[in-house]
Structures are given as structure tokens and as C-alpha cells.
Design a protein around this motif. Structure first.
Motif, PDB file in Angstrom:
ATOM      1  N   THR A  15       4.538  -0.871   3.121  1.00 28.07           N
ATOM      2  CA  THR A  15       3.713   0.325   3.205  1.00 28.07           C
ATOM      3  C   THR A  15       4.579   1.563   3.067  1.00 28.07           C
ATOM      4  OG1 THR A  15       2.188  -0.792   4.703  1.00 28.07           O
ATOM      5  CG2 THR A  15       2.055   1.595   4.615  1.00 28.07           C
ATOM      6  N   SER A  45       0.842  -1.193   0.000  1.00 28.30           N
ATOM      7  CA  SER A  45       0.000   0.000   0.000  1.00 28.30           C
ATOM      8  C   SER A  45       0.878   1.243   0.000  1.00 28.30           C
ATOM      9  CB  SER A  45      -0.948   0.010   1.204  1.00 28.30           C
ATOM     10  OG  SER A  45      -0.220   0.123   2.398  1.00 28.30           O
ATOM     11  N   ALA A  98       3.921   5.187   3.778  1.00 26.00           N
ATOM     12  CA  ALA A  98       2.936   6.058   4.417  1.00 26.00           C
ATOM     13  C   ALA A  98       3.525   7.443   4.591  1.00 26.00           C
ATOM     14  CB  ALA A  98       2.516   5.477   5.760  1.00 26.00           C
ATOM     15  N   THR A 149       4.181  -7.068   4.847  1.00 23.46           N
ATOM     16  CA  THR A 149       3.485  -5.848   4.473  1.00 23.46           C
ATOM     17  C   THR A 149       4.509  -4.818   4.036  1.00 23.46           C
ATOM     18  OG1 THR A 149       1.757  -6.296   6.086  1.00 23.46           O
ATOM     19  CG2 THR A 149       1.932  -4.038   5.298  1.00 23.46           C
ATOM     20  N   ASP A 195       0.218   5.169   0.800  1.00 26.85           N
ATOM     21  CA  ASP A 195      -0.709   6.179   1.302  1.00 26.85           C
ATOM     22  C   ASP A 195       0.040   7.491   1.451  1.00 26.85           C
ATOM     23  OD1 ASP A 195      -2.791   4.309   1.561  1.00 26.85           O
ATOM     24  OD2 ASP A 195      -1.989   3.664   3.502  1.00 26.85           O
TER      25      ASP A 195
END
Length: 130
Positions: free
Chosen positions: A109, A68, A111, A107, A70
Motif C-alpha cells: 500500500t 493499492s 498511502a 499487502t 491511495d
């Protein structure tokens, strides 16, 4: 599939032993046993061949990597990144990436604004303006 292969090799070995014993002991008595054994072996061979042809292979383990990104201009990749930039300038020079596979699970990420994350190696990255 290996157990089936071993079963086939075992059946062939047992058939060879039976033929040798039958030839040494009594050929006339071995004839009906050879007919029955040959029929059973042929049916088993056909069954194994059909199973090997039409059986579905085991599904490969799926990667459970969650990726992800973000944030404005953020970059995330489950594997390796050669070169990445989130700024307004020129892209950084590409660096060679070691040939290692990405992680099997986990994971990844990125961010926050202009963040860069990778599950593997990052060759070259720039998050600022040039």
C-alpha cells in the motif's frame, strides 16, 4: 502424476518378474497367464495414457498480494520497481533490480501523496520536485 508413474513402473516390474518365473517354471502353464496379464496391462496402460493426456493440471498457486495506491501521485507495485518518480522533475537514474521474486502474499500500500511502495525491491525513487 508421480503416483501414476510409479504405478506404471511397478506394473512393468511385476510383468518382468512374471515372465521370468513363467519361463523358468513351466512355459505351457504360463501361456494363458501371459495372455490375461498382457490384456490387463494393456488396458491399464491405455487408461493411464488417457488420464495423463486429458487430466487437468493442478492450478498454480495464485498470488494473494493486494496492491493499492491511495493518494495523489502515489505508486504501488506488487513486484519490484526499477525507477519511480512522483515529482515534477526528471526521473531518477535507474538502478539494477536484484532478481528475486515478489512475495507470495501480503499487502502493498502506498498511502498518502507522492508515496511509493513495492512488494519487491525499489531500484531508485524520487518523491520531490527537481
Amino acid at each position: 502424476m508421480k503416483p501414476l508413474m510409479y504405478a506404471g513402473v511397478g506394473l512393468c516390474g511385476a510383468g518382468m518378474v512374471a515372465l521370468i518365473v513363467g519361463a523358468v517354471v513351466d512355459v505351457d502353464a504360463a501361456d494363458p497367464w501371459a495372455s490375461v496379464g498382457g490384456g490387463i496391462a494393456s488396458l491399464a496402460g491405455i487408461a493411464l495414457a488417457l488420464y495423463a493426456q486429458f487430466a487437468q493440471p493442478a492450478a498454480p498457486a495464485t498470488s494473494r498480494t493486494q496492491v493499492s495506491a491511495d493518494g495523489e501521485r502515489s505508486i504501488a507495485a506488487g513486484g519490484s520497481i526499477g525507477a519511480a518518480t512522483t515529482g515534477n522533475g526528471a526521473a531518477p537514474a535507474s538502478a539494477p533490480i536484484p532478481s528475486t521474486p515478489p512475495p507470495a502474499s501480503g499487502t502493498v500500500t502506498a498511502a498518502g501523496d507522492r508515496s511509493i511502495a513495492a512488494g519487491g525491491h525499489i531500484g531508485s525513487a524520487s518523491t520531490g520536485d527537481a
